[in-house]
Write a protein that holds these residues in place. Structure first.
Motif, PDB file in Angstrom:
ATOM      1  N   MET A   3       0.578  -1.792   0.358  1.00 18.72           N
ATOM      2  CA  MET A   3      -0.215  -0.041  -0.419  1.00 18.72           C
ATOM      3  C   MET A   3       0.786   1.377   0.041  1.00 18.72           C
ATOM      4  N   GLY A   4       0.568   2.491  -0.612  1.00 20.04           N
ATOM      5  CA  GLY A   4       1.634   3.876   0.024  1.00 20.04           C
ATOM      6  C   GLY A   4       1.159   4.598   0.290  1.00 20.04           C
ATOM      7  N   THR A   5       1.966   5.246   0.817  1.00 21.36           N
ATOM      8  CA  THR A   5       2.108   6.386   1.393  1.00 21.36           C
ATOM      9  C   THR A   5       1.062   7.335   1.008  1.00 21.36           C
ATOM     10  N   THR A   6       0.701   8.260   1.570  1.00 23.82           N
ATOM     11  CA  THR A   6      -0.263   8.947   1.397  1.00 23.82           C
ATOM     12  C   THR A   6       0.069  10.208   2.523  1.00 23.82           C
ATOM     13  N   THR A   7       0.596  11.658   1.975  1.00 23.47           N
ATOM     14  CA  THR A   7       0.451  12.968   2.232  1.00 23.47           C
ATOM     15  C   THR A   7      -0.523  14.317   2.923  1.00 23.47           C
ATOM     16  N   THR A   8      -0.584  14.500   3.706  1.00 23.34           N
ATOM     17  CA  THR A   8      -1.788  14.844   4.019  1.00 23.34           C
ATOM     18  C   THR A   8      -1.636  16.687   4.276  1.00 23.34           C
ATOM     19  N   ARG A   9      -1.888  17.719   3.677  1.00 20.86           N
ATOM     20  CA  ARG A   9      -1.466  19.053   3.502  1.00 20.86           C
ATOM     21  C   ARG A   9      -3.122  19.671   4.263  1.00 20.86           C
ATOM     22  N   THR A  10      -2.979  20.134   4.985  1.00 19.67           N
ATOM     23  CA  THR A  10      -3.886  20.796   5.585  1.00 19.67           C
ATOM     24  C   THR A  10      -3.741  22.951   5.568  1.00 19.67           C
ATOM     25  N   VAL A  11      -4.077  23.355   4.841  1.00 14.61           N
ATOM     26  CA  VAL A  11      -3.888  25.087   5.086  1.00 14.61           C
ATOM     27  C   VAL A  11      -5.369  25.320   5.323  1.00 14.61           C
ATOM     28  N   ASP A  12      -4.830  26.804   6.374  1.00 17.24           N
ATOM     29  CA  ASP A  12      -5.890  27.881   6.550  1.00 17.24           C
ATOM     30  C   ASP A  12      -6.125  28.501   6.134  1.00 17.24           C
ATOM     31  N   LEU A  13      -6.727  29.467   4.820  1.00 15.65           N
ATOM     32  CA  LEU A  13      -7.365  29.469   4.197  1.00 15.65           C
ATOM     33  C   LEU A  13      -7.260  31.237   4.501  1.00 15.65           C
ATOM     34  N   SER A  14      -7.216  31.862   6.069  1.00 13.83           N
ATOM     35  CA  SER A  14      -7.576  32.945   6.050  1.00 13.83           C
ATOM     36  C   SER A  14      -5.850  33.199   5.936  1.00 13.83           C
ATOM     37  N   ALA A  15      -5.194  32.464   6.763  1.00 13.78           N
ATOM     38  CA  ALA A  15      -3.669  33.283   6.649  1.00 13.78           C
ATOM     39  C   ALA A  15      -2.814  32.793   5.205  1.00 13.78           C
ATOM     40  N   THR A  34      -4.697  24.446  -6.849  1.00 21.10           N
ATOM     41  CA  THR A  34      -5.337  24.701  -5.729  1.00 21.10           C
ATOM     42  C   THR A  34      -5.693  26.240  -5.283  1.00 21.10           C
ATOM     43  N   ILE A  35      -6.801  27.550  -5.644  1.00 23.52           N
ATOM     44  CA  ILE A  35      -6.723  28.683  -5.382  1.00 23.52           C
ATOM     45  C   ILE A  35      -7.640  29.498  -4.609  1.00 23.52           C
ATOM     46  N   ARG A  36      -7.206  29.821  -3.717  1.00 27.99           N
ATOM     47  CA  ARG A  36      -8.087  31.421  -3.368  1.00 27.99           C
ATOM     48  C   ARG A  36      -8.708  32.548  -3.669  1.00 27.99           C
ATOM     49  N   LEU A  37      -9.207  32.660  -3.953  1.00 29.35           N
ATOM     50  CA  LEU A  37     -10.141  33.241  -5.344  1.00 29.35           C
ATOM     51  C   LEU A  37     -10.713  34.829  -3.942  1.00 29.35           C
ATOM     52  N   THR A  38      -9.926  35.979  -3.896  1.00 32.22           N
ATOM     53  CA  THR A  38     -10.912  36.458  -3.152  1.00 32.22           C
ATOM     54  C   THR A  38     -11.330  38.149  -3.717  1.00 32.22           C
ATOM     55  N   LEU A  39     -12.278  38.567  -4.594  1.00 29.44           N
ATOM     56  CA  LEU A  39     -12.566  39.685  -5.008  1.00 29.44           C
ATOM     57  C   LEU A  39     -13.732  40.550  -4.080  1.00 29.44           C
ATOM     58  N   ALA A  40     -13.097  41.739  -4.255  1.00 25.78           N
ATOM     59  CA  ALA A  40     -13.768  42.967  -3.688  1.00 25.78           C
ATOM     60  C   ALA A  40     -14.660  43.220  -4.158  1.00 25.78           C
ATOM     61  N   ALA A  41     -16.202  43.481  -4.128  1.00 29.64           N
ATOM     62  CA  ALA A  41     -17.571  43.526  -4.579  1.00 29.64           C
ATOM     63  C   ALA A  41     -17.214  44.585  -5.950  1.00 29.64           C
ATOM     64  N   GLY A  42     -17.484  44.349  -6.808  1.00 35.20           N
ATOM     65  CA  GLY A  42     -17.437  45.174  -8.570  1.00 35.20           C
ATOM     66  C   GLY A  42     -16.466  44.562  -9.184  1.00 35.20           C
ATOM     67  N   ASP A  43     -15.782  43.474  -8.599  1.00 35.51           N
ATOM     68  CA  ASP A  43     -14.082  43.574  -8.771  1.00 35.51           C
ATOM     69  C   ASP A  43     -14.015  42.075 -10.130  1.00 35.51           C
ATOM     70  N   ARG A  44     -13.975  42.054 -11.141  1.00 36.28           N
ATOM     71  CA  ARG A  44     -13.443  40.769 -11.630  1.00 36.28           C
ATOM     72  C   ARG A  44     -12.373  40.619 -12.572  1.00 36.28           C
TER      73      ARG A  44
END
Length: 106
Positions: free
Chosen positions: A1-13, A30-40
């Motif tokens: 059986m292969g080894t798996t690696t788990t990574r976690t991230v705090d989106l706010s950090a 994997t991307i966190r996309l943050t937009l202000a109102a009206g941004d595109r």
């Protein structure tokens, strides 16, 4: 059986706006996309990718090709990255975007 690696991230950090790469150098991208109102984000493509956008908070009008979809908090969209994509935040919004390599042969 292969080894798996788990990574976690705090989106706010995670640094970077509007795009923050959560796991640099890893697939799927994997991307966190943050937009202000009206941004595109100008129309662009992600060739050879399948894209999943999960709207964590806010409201976004997501244009994919010739269609526009109004997304609200909790909505998930999946689409082919070979077409023009342009999200427009109608209110402050945060989304998790996963860009997976497209499967061979479609």
């Amino acid at each position: 059986m292969g080894t798996t690696t788990t990574r976690t991230v705090d989106l706010s950090a995670v640094d970077g706006a509007p795009h923050a790469n959560l796991f640099p150098g890893s697939e799927p991208k994997t991307i966190r996309l943050t937009l202000a109102a009206g941004d595109r984000v100008d129309p662009h493509r992600h060739p050879g990718r399948q894209v999943v956008l999960y709207l964590l908070e806010g409201a976004v009008d997501l244009t994919v090709g010739d269609e526009t979809h109004s997304l609200r908090e909790g909505d998930v969209a999946r689409f082919d990255g070979d077409q023009d994509i342009s999200p427009h935040a109608t209110e402050r919004s945060t989304a998790l975007v996963v860009l997976a390599p497209a499967a061979e042969g479609g």
